[in-house]
Motif scaffolding. Structure first.
Motif, PDB file in Angstrom:
ATOM      1  N   LYS A  92       0.956  -1.170  -0.015  1.00 60.23           N
ATOM      2  CA  LYS A  92      -0.100   0.024  -0.061  1.00 60.23           C
ATOM      3  C   LYS A  92       0.772   1.168  -0.145  1.00 60.23           C
ATOM      4  CE  LYS A  92      -1.513  -2.071   3.233  1.00 60.23           C
ATOM      5  NZ  LYS A  92      -2.134  -2.485   4.775  1.00 60.23           N
ATOM      6  N   LEU A  93       0.788   1.900  -1.151  1.00 60.92           N
ATOM      7  CA  LEU A  93       1.781   3.018  -1.188  1.00 60.92           C
ATOM      8  C   LEU A  93       1.051   4.535  -1.455  1.00 60.92           C
ATOM      9  CD1 LEU A  93       4.791   3.974  -2.062  1.00 60.92           C
ATOM     10  CD2 LEU A  93       4.019   3.390  -4.704  1.00 60.92           C
ATOM     11  N   GLY A  94       1.463   5.273  -0.673  1.00 64.17           N
ATOM     12  CA  GLY A  94       1.009   6.699  -0.874  1.00 64.17           C
ATOM     13  C   GLY A  94       1.779   7.898  -1.583  1.00 64.17           C
ATOM     14  N   LEU A  95       1.017   8.504  -2.485  1.00 65.15           N
ATOM     15  CA  LEU A  95       1.833   9.314  -3.475  1.00 65.15           C
ATOM     16  C   LEU A  95       1.036  10.715  -3.498  1.00 65.15           C
ATOM     17  CD1 LEU A  95       2.453   7.154  -6.645  1.00 65.15           C
ATOM     18  CD2 LEU A  95       4.290   7.943  -4.875  1.00 65.15           C
ATOM     19  N   PRO A  96       1.803  11.806  -3.654  1.00 63.98           N
ATOM     20  CA  PRO A  96       1.197  12.894  -3.828  1.00 63.98           C
ATOM     21  C   PRO A  96       0.244  13.124  -5.040  1.00 63.98           C
ATOM     22  CG  PRO A  96       3.501  13.192  -3.639  1.00 63.98           C
ATOM     23  CD  PRO A  96       3.256  11.865  -3.958  1.00 63.98           C
ATOM     24  N   ASP A  97      -0.773  13.832  -4.909  1.00 65.51           N
ATOM     25  CA  ASP A  97      -1.807  14.038  -6.152  1.00 65.51           C
ATOM     26  C   ASP A  97      -1.040  15.176  -7.046  1.00 65.51           C
ATOM     27  OD1 ASP A  97      -3.656  14.387  -7.830  1.00 65.51           O
ATOM     28  OD2 ASP A  97      -5.094  15.660  -6.388  1.00 65.51           O
ATOM     29  N   GLU A  98       0.116  14.610  -7.861  1.00 65.93           N
ATOM     30  CA  GLU A  98       0.597  15.346  -8.649  1.00 65.93           C
ATOM     31  C   GLU A  98       0.984  14.764  -9.991  1.00 65.93           C
ATOM     32  OE1 GLU A  98       4.449  16.795  -7.221  1.00 65.93           O
ATOM     33  OE2 GLU A  98       3.552  17.180  -5.201  1.00 65.93           O
ATOM     34  N   VAL A 123      -2.118   2.002  -4.851  1.00 69.61           N
ATOM     35  CA  VAL A 123      -1.541   3.506  -4.636  1.00 69.61           C
ATOM     36  C   VAL A 123      -2.935   4.329  -4.159  1.00 69.61           C
ATOM     37  CG1 VAL A 123      -0.910   5.641  -5.739  1.00 69.61           C
ATOM     38  CG2 VAL A 123       0.256   3.292  -6.499  1.00 69.61           C
ATOM     39  N   THR A 124      -2.576   5.089  -3.087  1.00 69.23           N
ATOM     40  CA  THR A 124      -3.371   5.837  -2.719  1.00 69.23           C
ATOM     41  C   THR A 124      -2.783   7.531  -2.941  1.00 69.23           C
ATOM     42  OG1 THR A 124      -4.126   4.508  -0.889  1.00 69.23           O
ATOM     43  CG2 THR A 124      -4.415   7.026  -0.541  1.00 69.23           C
ATOM     44  N   SER A 125      -3.651   8.257  -3.678  1.00 70.43           N
ATOM     45  CA  SER A 125      -3.237   9.791  -3.931  1.00 70.43           C
ATOM     46  C   SER A 125      -3.692  10.512  -2.781  1.00 70.43           C
ATOM     47  CB  SER A 125      -3.594  10.197  -5.340  1.00 70.43           C
ATOM     48  OG  SER A 125      -3.484  11.310  -5.567  1.00 70.43           O
ATOM     49  N   GLY A 126      -3.058  11.384  -2.417  1.00 68.15           N
ATOM     50  CA  GLY A 126      -3.670  12.203  -1.498  1.00 68.15           C
ATOM     51  C   GLY A 126      -2.480  13.151  -0.736  1.00 68.15           C
ATOM     52  N   LEU A 127      -2.703  13.957   0.245  1.00 69.71           N
ATOM     53  CA  LEU A 127      -1.964  14.818   1.012  1.00 69.71           C
ATOM     54  C   LEU A 127      -0.819  13.994   2.038  1.00 69.71           C
ATOM     55  CD1 LEU A 127      -4.547  17.465   2.398  1.00 69.71           C
ATOM     56  CD2 LEU A 127      -3.264  17.533   0.193  1.00 69.71           C
ATOM     57  N   LEU A 144       5.560   8.597  -0.192  1.00 76.58           N
ATOM     58  CA  LEU A 144       6.106   9.705  -0.684  1.00 76.58           C
ATOM     59  C   LEU A 144       5.821  10.781  -0.052  1.00 76.58           C
ATOM     60  CD1 LEU A 144       8.745  10.726  -2.487  1.00 76.58           C
ATOM     61  CD2 LEU A 144       7.475  10.758  -4.422  1.00 76.58           C
ATOM     62  N   MET A 145       6.294  11.589   0.726  1.00 78.99           N
ATOM     63  CA  MET A 145       5.752  12.777   1.464  1.00 78.99           C
ATOM     64  C   MET A 145       6.422  14.001   1.024  1.00 78.99           C
ATOM     65  SD  MET A 145       4.124  10.926   3.766  1.00 78.99           S
ATOM     66  CE  MET A 145       4.016  12.184   5.284  1.00 78.99           C
ATOM     67  N   ARG A 146       5.480  15.127   0.663  1.00 84.82           N
ATOM     68  CA  ARG A 146       6.259  16.309   0.186  1.00 84.82           C
ATOM     69  C   ARG A 146       6.524  16.978   1.538  1.00 84.82           C
ATOM     70  NH1 ARG A 146       8.410  17.136  -4.401  1.00 84.82           N
ATOM     71  NH2 ARG A 146       7.009  17.090  -6.166  1.00 84.82           N
ATOM     72  N   GLU A 147       7.389  18.043   1.425  1.00 84.35           N
ATOM     73  CA  GLU A 147       7.936  18.693   2.367  1.00 84.35           C
ATOM     74  C   GLU A 147       8.644  20.142   1.972  1.00 84.35           C
ATOM     75  OE1 GLU A 147      10.920  16.709   4.955  1.00 84.35           O
ATOM     76  OE2 GLU A 147       9.335  15.045   5.635  1.00 84.35           O
ATOM     77  N   PRO A 148       8.552  21.264   2.528  1.00 85.79           N
ATOM     78  CA  PRO A 148       9.363  22.425   2.026  1.00 85.79           C
ATOM     79  C   PRO A 148      10.716  22.209   2.126  1.00 85.79           C
ATOM     80  CG  PRO A 148       8.201  22.904   3.964  1.00 85.79           C
ATOM     81  CD  PRO A 148       7.671  21.557   3.830  1.00 85.79           C
ATOM     82  N   LEU A 149      11.411  22.581   1.224  1.00 87.77           N
ATOM     83  CA  LEU A 149      13.063  22.470   1.303  1.00 87.77           C
ATOM     84  C   LEU A 149      13.458  23.690   2.322  1.00 87.77           C
ATOM     85  CD1 LEU A 149      15.220  20.800   0.071  1.00 87.77           C
ATOM     86  CD2 LEU A 149      15.481  22.733  -1.745  1.00 87.77           C
ATOM     87  N   GLN A 150      14.386  23.522   3.146  1.00 85.12           N
ATOM     88  CA  GLN A 150      14.476  24.212   4.399  1.00 85.12           C
ATOM     89  C   GLN A 150      15.863  25.121   3.560  1.00 85.12           C
ATOM     90  OE1 GLN A 150      12.592  25.435   6.663  1.00 85.12           O
ATOM     91  NE2 GLN A 150      11.345  23.531   6.169  1.00 85.12           N
ATOM     92  N   GLU A 151      16.165  26.294   3.964  1.00 83.46           N
ATOM     93  CA  GLU A 151      17.389  27.052   3.627  1.00 83.46           C
ATOM     94  C   GLU A 151      18.867  26.189   3.810  1.00 83.46           C
ATOM     95  OE1 GLU A 151      19.610  31.350   4.063  1.00 83.46           O
ATOM     96  OE2 GLU A 151      17.596  30.708   4.974  1.00 83.46           O
TER      97      GLU A 151
END
Length: 283
Positions: A92-98, A123-127, A144-151
């Motif tokens: 069971k794999l989670g992916l961003p909705d992109e 595959v589960t698409s979501g936040l 696959l988790m989305r995160e903001p890229l820090q400085e």
């Protein structure tokens, strides 16, 4: 000793519930209970203390869990190395909705399953927020988790610049309060958008929320709102907006997270394959 019994024991011990273990194993609760009873009879010891609501490992169960965890990992590695086609189960794999991301990964997932006929990938698409909760609750094996890229941080996987998008000709000067379309709930892109606007002192309001990226793009196409999405997902009929009122948005990147510190070998193999494919594309 039958490894099927050991896998049932491991799953019950991991989730602390016979019913939940049965669901994850795609088996009936009576089947899982029967496996545990056979194992206890074979070892001549009680492995769980059961109540109507939960079950806990006994001292003997704790000792067995340590050995079973190591044993199953070794068995999985042997099967993966010498006979990958025999590896089975559902991942069971989670992916961003992109769309741009899934279009790159879909062929990789198909090839992975073709080489392992007994493996199914759901595959589960979501936040990322929802995927994080699903990992903790055992409803996903990996995501696959989305995160903001820090400085100063080096991007891990698939970095994307967030951009403002709108209908060609959308008049930002006429909109005193910027109308935003966004994903409902704890959406990273919406959070970064309104945080940037607040810091820049630009007034905004939410005029449209939905559950999918396509819903956002539909609202933007109507001229109702603008939105913040990954640059690669801006379609040809919409434009990236550049205006003094619009603050620059951050880059986001991806990181694989798993439900367990030591996931099953087949899950590790899938993530390694996906990572290799993403890195081969240059990001």
């Amino acid at each position: 000793m039958d490894t099927v019994l050991l896998r049932s024991f491991y799953k019950v011990a991991s989730v602390g519930s016979f019913s939940e273990a049965a669901r994850l194993l795609n088996a009936s609760q009576s089947t899982v209970s029967g496996h545990i009873a056979k194992l206890e009879d074979y070892l001549q010891t009680q492995l769980f203390r059961r109540t109507t609501r939960s079950c806990q490992l006994t001292t003997a169960g704790d000792v067995l869990l340590t050995h079973v965890t190591t044993l199953l990992q070794v068995i999985d590695r042997i099967e993966e190395e010498f006979c990958p086609a025999r590896m089975g189960g559902t991942i069971k794999l989670g992916l961003p909705d992109e769309y741009h991301l899934f279009s790159r990964l879909a062929p990789v997932l198909q090839t992975f399953m073709a080489m392992r006929p007994k493996v199914t990938i759901k595959v589960t698409s979501g936040l990322s927020y929802e995927h994080s909760r699903a990992l903790a609750d055992g409803f996903l094996d990996a995501a696959l988790m989305r995160e903001p890229l820090q400085e100063g941080q080096v991007a891990d996987l698939c970095p994307s610049q967030l951009v403002w998008i709108g209908l060609p000709g959308f008049d930002l000067d006429q909109a005193e309060v910027l109308p935003l379309a966004h994903i409902s709930g704890h959406c990273l892109y919406f959070r970064e958008a309104f945080t940037a606007l607040d810091q820049a002192g630009v007034p905004w309001r939410s005029v449209y929320d939905c559950n999918t990226l396509e819903g956002i793009r539909t609202a933007v196409r109507s001229g109702l709102a603008i939105a913040a999405i990954p640059e690669e997902d801006c379609p040809d009929d919409l434009v990236k907006l550049h205006h003094p009122r619009l603050p620059r948005l951050p880059i986001v990147h991806g990181q694989f997270k798993t439900a367990h510190r030591e996931p099953p070998v087949i899950v590790q193999q899938l993530l390694a394959t996906l990572r290799e494919a993403l890195q081969a594309d240059g990001n």
